[in-house]
Design a protein around this motif. Structure first.
Motif: not given
Length: 325
Positions: A108-115, A284-285, A316-320
């Motif tokens: 995966v290119d980036c992690i998004v975390t729920a609380p 990236d997170r 945005l972060v993942a494509r940079s």
């Protein structure tokens, strides 16, 4: 942007994380959902579906419009909604560990975390200050930096989840300089050179030692060292004015000396849209900038706007590219 692969962790399964995830995914075009993998449990997501009235389909073997789930065993039955429990705390850590594995492997290119809930996590024996410390530990990083990002105000923290006394001790030349550099590199990565302001530690930056000499001894030398490296940074500037100036457009980023100094202004002006970004890690997170909200968990009332903002920032972060000059 459409080819970026994003992993979304479920957060504490007893909180609003599953609900804001399904609401956010339901708001996206169906074709875009194929770029996400949810790290958690199908059962928890289906429960959130029922609570929110969404009609998404989740599967460990996605296809035909279902959303991918990387199923993580939690060692027991699904915890009760709205309750602090070690089972939920342990589950939230298991989700994060698995997402880090995926990111480190390049899956995966980036992690998004729920609380997550820090009390539940610590009850389960995971003694970290939250996502930031846990992610640093899991990636073998010496430290990391918390950036709160919004449309008109951004702030990066010298310290976060520590006592105010400890925060003062951590405001060293080395740490302040490293925080400035982390913010500078992040903005370069996203395509711009940030105008950075360093917030003072003491009232009025100490008034030349009248209210403390930490600003003169630690913050000013850090700013001067950063300037010598070509970084566009000024300060220290009194914290009671610097955020208003930044919000008005004078600065792109404020370096906050401690948790509340940075969090209060951001949550005042961008409570529903600000996102939490971890810098200084090999992965990236991005995260929502709100808690588990046990008081409304299970009601379907949780607002998913912050999760949508986190997803947008993650793309945005993942494509940079990570490497910057």
């Amino acid at each position: 942007m459409s080819t970026s692969r994003v992993a979304v962790t479920l957060g504490d399964p007893a909180g609003v994380g599953p609900e804001v995830i399904v609401k956010a995914l339901a708001a996206l075009p169906e074709a875009e959902r194929a770029n996400f993998v949810i790290v958690g449990n199908v059962e928890a997501l289906e429960r959130a579906n029922r609570v929110t009235g969404t009609d998404l389909k989740f599967s460990a073997a996605p296809g035909n419009g279902t959303i991918a789930v990387d199923e993580v065993a939690i060692g027991g039955s699904l915890p009760e909604i709205g309750k602090v429990s070690p089972v939920a705390g342990d589950a939230s850590v298991r989700y994060i560990k698995r997402a880090v594995e995926l990111a480190l492997a390049g899956d995966v290119d980036c992690i998004v975390t729920a609380p997550i809930n820090k009390e539940a996590m610590n009850l389960a024996g995971h003694h970290f200050d939250g996502h930031t410390g846990l992610l640093a530990h899991l990636t073998g990083s010496k430290s990391s930096f918390m950036l709160l990002a919004s449309e008109r105000l951004n702030t990066i923290h010298v310290s976060t989840h520590v006592s105010l006394r400890t925060a003062i001790e951590r405001a060293t030349v080395e740490r302040v300089l490293a925080t400035i550099e982390a913010g500078h590199k992040h903005f370069l990565r996203l395509g711009s050179k940030a105008r950075i302001a360093v917030a003072g530690l003491n009232p009025h930056c100490g008034e030349n030692g009248l209210f403390g000499d930490e600003d003169m001894k630690f913050l000013t030398p850090a700013v001067e060292l950063a300037q010598a490296k070509g970084i566009d940074v000024v300060g220290p500037i009194s914290a009671d004015t610097v955020y208003a100036r930044a919000y008005g457009g004078a600065f792109d980023l404020v370096v906050a000396q401690y948790h509340d100094q940075g969090h209060i202004p951001i949550k005042l002006v961008a409570f529903e849209t600000a996102v939490n970004v971890s810098l200084g890690l090999p992965i990236d997170r991005v995260s929502v900038d709100h808690g588990t909200a046990f008081d409304i968990a299970g009601t379907g009332k949780a607002n998913h706007a912050n999760m949508l903002s986190a997803i947008d920032y993650a793309r945005l972060v993942a494509r940079s590219p990570r490497a910057v000059a």
